[in-house]
Design an enzyme around this catalytic site. Structure first.
Site, short mmCIF file in Angstrom:
data_model
loop_
_atom_site.label_atom_id
_atom_site.label_comp_id
_atom_site.label_asym_id
_atom_site.label_seq_id
_atom_site.Cartn_x
_atom_site.Cartn_y
_atom_site.Cartn_z
CG ASP A 92 -1.59 1.19 1.49
OD1 ASP A 92 -2.30 1.50 0.66
OD2 ASP A 92 -1.70 1.74 2.70
CG ASP B 76 -1.96 7.48 0.47
OD1 ASP B 76 -1.38 8.52 0.52
OD2 ASP B 76 -2.65 7.12 -0.59
CE LYS C 9 -5.66 -0.74 -1.25
NZ LYS C 9 -4.37 -0.07 -0.64
CG ASP D 165 -1.69 2.20 6.52
OD1 ASP D 165 -2.32 3.32 7.15
OD2 ASP D 165 -2.00 1.98 5.28
#
Length: 222
Positions: free
Chosen positions: A13, A15, A148, A173
């Protein structure tokens, strides 16, 4: 007894994992919303938006506080432009990113990026930190019907890498991102932000770390 899966690719991922951009997205979002006359003190009325695509976040705001003037798409574009500007100003690469990508390469893994952020932002960020050449494929959910926690962006990235999703390990995260990767049937590594480390939902992940600096080959390969 199940046979251990062979891991051929690692998909990151962006961000909150590669760059500490979640606070910047929040700032960009609130700056733009405030400029529209929206009461940003009501931010806590929105559900968990971590890992969600920005147009989905804008829709949540609009449903609660509709504004006059610019369309929701225009507002989305303003937030993205502001977020990119803040990333360029602060260059918030997180600890262990270069080492984590290098470790994947040392293990012979293909490396991909699967993000809810726009493709041009993925390109810009990787280029900014001289990481673009380390990534074999980029996938963005910006034009997908669902972002997502839907798995499509992970499935797209695996397809671009030319591998079965079952042979991928995903690094995330957020809970939304973890759910997306698990729905894609990938091995899951999570690196939650400090304030989210104790979220019980992360029990679904195969591995939980407090920083990418802790990542090992065993974490990647199982």
């Amino acid at each position: 007894m199940s046979t251990p899966r062979q891991i051929l690719a690692a998909i990151f991922d962006m961000d909150g994992l590669l760059i500490d951009s979640e606070p910047l997205w929040d700032r960009a979002e609130l700056d733009v919303m405030a400029s529209l006359g929206v009461d940003i003190s009501r931010r806590n009325e929105l559900p968990d938006t971590l890992g969600l695509r920005i147009d989905m976040v804008v829709d949540l705001w609009y449903a609660r506080q509709p504004w006059n003037g610019p369309s929701r798409q225009e507002v989305v574009e303003r937030v993205i432009a502001r977020a990119i500007s803040l990333v360029e100003e602060t260059r918030p690469l997180l600890p262990g990113v270069r080492e984590a990508v290098a470790l994947c390469k040392e293990q012979g893994l293909l490396v991909g990026l699967a993000s809810a952020s726009p493709l041009h932002m993925l390109e810009k960020v990787l280029t900014m930190f001289d990481l673009r050449d380390s990534f074999d494929a980029l996938a963005s959910a910006e034009k997908l019907p669902y972002s997502k926690p839907h798995p499509q962006v992970y499935l797209d990235c695996a397809a671009k890498l030319g591998v079965d999703p079952l042979t991928c390990v995903a690094l995330e995260d957020s809970v939304n991102g973890m759910i997306a990767s698990k729905a894609a049937r990938m091995r899951s590594i999570v690196v939650p932000a400090p304030e989210a480390q104790n979220d019980p939902r992360f029990v679904l992940a195969n591995v939980k770390l407090s920083s990418l600096t802790e990542l090992t080959a065993k974490d990647l390969l199982g």
